[in-house]
Scaffold this active site. Structure first.
Site, PDB file in Angstrom:
ATOM      1  N   ASP A  49      26.802  -4.333  -3.526  1.00 28.91           N
ATOM      2  CA  ASP A  49      26.393  -5.527  -4.265  1.00 28.91           C
ATOM      3  C   ASP A  49      24.948  -5.851  -3.871  1.00 28.91           C
ATOM      4  O   ASP A  49      24.273  -5.072  -3.188  1.00 28.91           O
ATOM      5  CB  ASP A  49      27.388  -6.691  -4.073  1.00 28.91           C
ATOM      6  CG  ASP A  49      27.316  -7.308  -2.682  1.00 28.91           C
ATOM      7  OD1 ASP A  49      26.535  -6.822  -1.829  1.00 28.91           O
ATOM      8  OD2 ASP A  49      28.040  -8.299  -2.440  1.00 28.91           O
ATOM      9  N   CYS A  58      28.558  -4.123   1.131  1.00 27.86           N
ATOM     10  CA  CYS A  58      28.287  -5.488   0.695  1.00 27.86           C
ATOM     11  C   CYS A  58      27.857  -6.255   1.946  1.00 27.86           C
ATOM     12  O   CYS A  58      27.472  -5.639   2.937  1.00 27.86           O
ATOM     13  CB  CYS A  58      29.489  -6.107  -0.031  1.00 27.86           C
ATOM     14  SG  CYS A  58      30.966  -6.367   0.968  1.00 27.86           S
ATOM     15  N   THR A  89      29.547  -8.072   4.198  1.00 26.15           N
ATOM     16  CA  THR A  89      30.418  -7.774   5.337  1.00 26.15           C
ATOM     17  C   THR A  89      31.055  -6.398   5.252  1.00 26.15           C
ATOM     18  O   THR A  89      31.609  -5.918   6.248  1.00 26.15           O
ATOM     19  CB  THR A  89      31.574  -8.791   5.397  1.00 26.15           C
ATOM     20  OG1 THR A  89      32.305  -8.699   4.158  1.00 26.15           O
ATOM     21  CG2 THR A  89      31.061 -10.209   5.602  1.00 26.15           C
ATOM     22  N   HIS A 138      42.170  10.753  11.186  1.00 30.95           N
ATOM     23  CA  HIS A 138      43.584  10.351  11.219  1.00 30.95           C
ATOM     24  C   HIS A 138      44.086   9.736   9.911  1.00 30.95           C
ATOM     25  O   HIS A 138      45.262   9.871   9.595  1.00 30.95           O
ATOM     26  CB  HIS A 138      43.818   9.351  12.357  1.00 30.95           C
ATOM     27  CG  HIS A 138      43.857   9.987  13.713  1.00 30.95           C
ATOM     28  ND1 HIS A 138      44.305   9.343  14.844  1.00 30.95           N
ATOM     29  CD2 HIS A 138      43.490  11.243  14.124  1.00 30.95           C
ATOM     30  CE1 HIS A 138      44.225  10.157  15.888  1.00 30.95           C
ATOM     31  NE2 HIS A 138      43.717  11.316  15.480  1.00 30.95           N
ATOM     32  N   HIS A 170      49.447  13.303  11.082  1.00 35.73           N
ATOM     33  CA  HIS A 170      48.654  12.319  10.351  1.00 35.73           C
ATOM     34  C   HIS A 170      48.859  12.461   8.840  1.00 35.73           C
ATOM     35  O   HIS A 170      48.816  11.475   8.108  1.00 35.73           O
ATOM     36  CB  HIS A 170      47.174  12.457  10.713  1.00 35.73           C
ATOM     37  CG  HIS A 170      46.930  12.323  12.178  1.00 35.73           C
ATOM     38  ND1 HIS A 170      47.203  11.163  12.872  1.00 35.73           N
ATOM     39  CD2 HIS A 170      46.491  13.222  13.090  1.00 35.73           C
ATOM     40  CE1 HIS A 170      46.932  11.351  14.153  1.00 35.73           C
ATOM     41  NE2 HIS A 170      46.502  12.584  14.313  1.00 35.73           N
TER      42      HIS A 170
HETATM   43  C1  RB5 Z   1      27.908 -11.965  -1.099  1.00 39.71           C
HETATM   44  O1  RB5 Z   1      27.319 -13.174  -0.751  1.00 39.71           O
HETATM   45  C2  RB5 Z   1      29.018 -11.629  -0.109  1.00 39.71           C
HETATM   46  O2  RB5 Z   1      30.094 -12.483  -0.273  1.00 39.71           O
HETATM   47  C3  RB5 Z   1      29.444 -10.188  -0.269  1.00 39.71           C
HETATM   48  O3  RB5 Z   1      28.344  -9.340  -0.108  1.00 39.71           O
HETATM   49  C4  RB5 Z   1      30.482  -9.658   0.710  1.00 39.71           C
HETATM   50  O4  RB5 Z   1      30.133  -9.986   2.015  1.00 39.71           O
HETATM   51  C5  RB5 Z   1      31.888  -9.952   0.398  1.00 39.71           C
HETATM   52  O5  RB5 Z   1      32.819  -9.441   1.035  1.00 39.71           O
END
Ligand code: RB5
Length: 146
Positions: free
Chosen positions: A9, A66, A68, A99, A134
């Site tokens: 993203d 993204c 996180t 695994h 596995h």
């Molecule tokens: C975008 O602000 C953020 O929510 C997205 O990049 C991600 O971290 C979502 O899991």
């Protein structure tokens, strides 16, 4: 060498492009499906688009990013046949291949810096599924055995 699809993203465009350059320099065939412009976008769209390319066999592996790594990982894992894990360390990145036979890796651009991210990519791409016990467990994930 693998054919690897990349997507992200807006939160991870710079890191995705760094991963693309790195994997290309390592000799992989990289299919970067964007996005390329910084407007806010929706990670589920990009996670599914990359996962579809892996699930269809068009690509061997996928790397999605993204903020996180978590949201795009969840979206990718909704596509049948996809096993995607978020990694913030190299040990996990190797083990999800060895695994869990992961076919996709997710990374959080707001969690790890570029140096560590590229080491995580290396660990993921450098590992191989060990099979054996596995394989039984991966088949259970896929609902193929009780
Ligand atoms: C975008 O602000 C953020 O929510 C997205 O990049 C991600 O971290 C979502 O899991």
């Amino acid at each position: 060498m693998a054919r690897i699809v990349l997507s992200s993203d807006h939160a991870a465009i710079d890191l995705r492009q760094a991963v693309a350059s790195y994997a290309t320099a390592k000799g992989h065939d990289v299919i970067d499906i964007g996005p390329t412009t910084p407007e806010s976008t929706h990670y589920p769209v990009h996670g599914k688009a990359a996962a579809d390319k892996v699930a269809s066999g068009d690509c061997d592996l996928g790397i999605v990013l993204c903020g996180t790594g978590q949201g795009i990982m969840m979206a990718a894992n909704k596509v049948p046949g996809i096993r995607c894990g978020v990694c913030t360390d190299t040990f996990s990145a190797a083990m999800i291949r060895a695994h869990n036979d992961a076919n996709m890796l997710a990374i959080g651009a707001r969690v790890v810096g570029e140096g560590l991210a590229l080491e995580i990519v290396d660990a993921f791409l450098g590992a191989e599924f060990e099979g054996g016990r596995h394989a039984t467990r991966v088949a259970m994930i896929e609902g193929e055995t009780a």
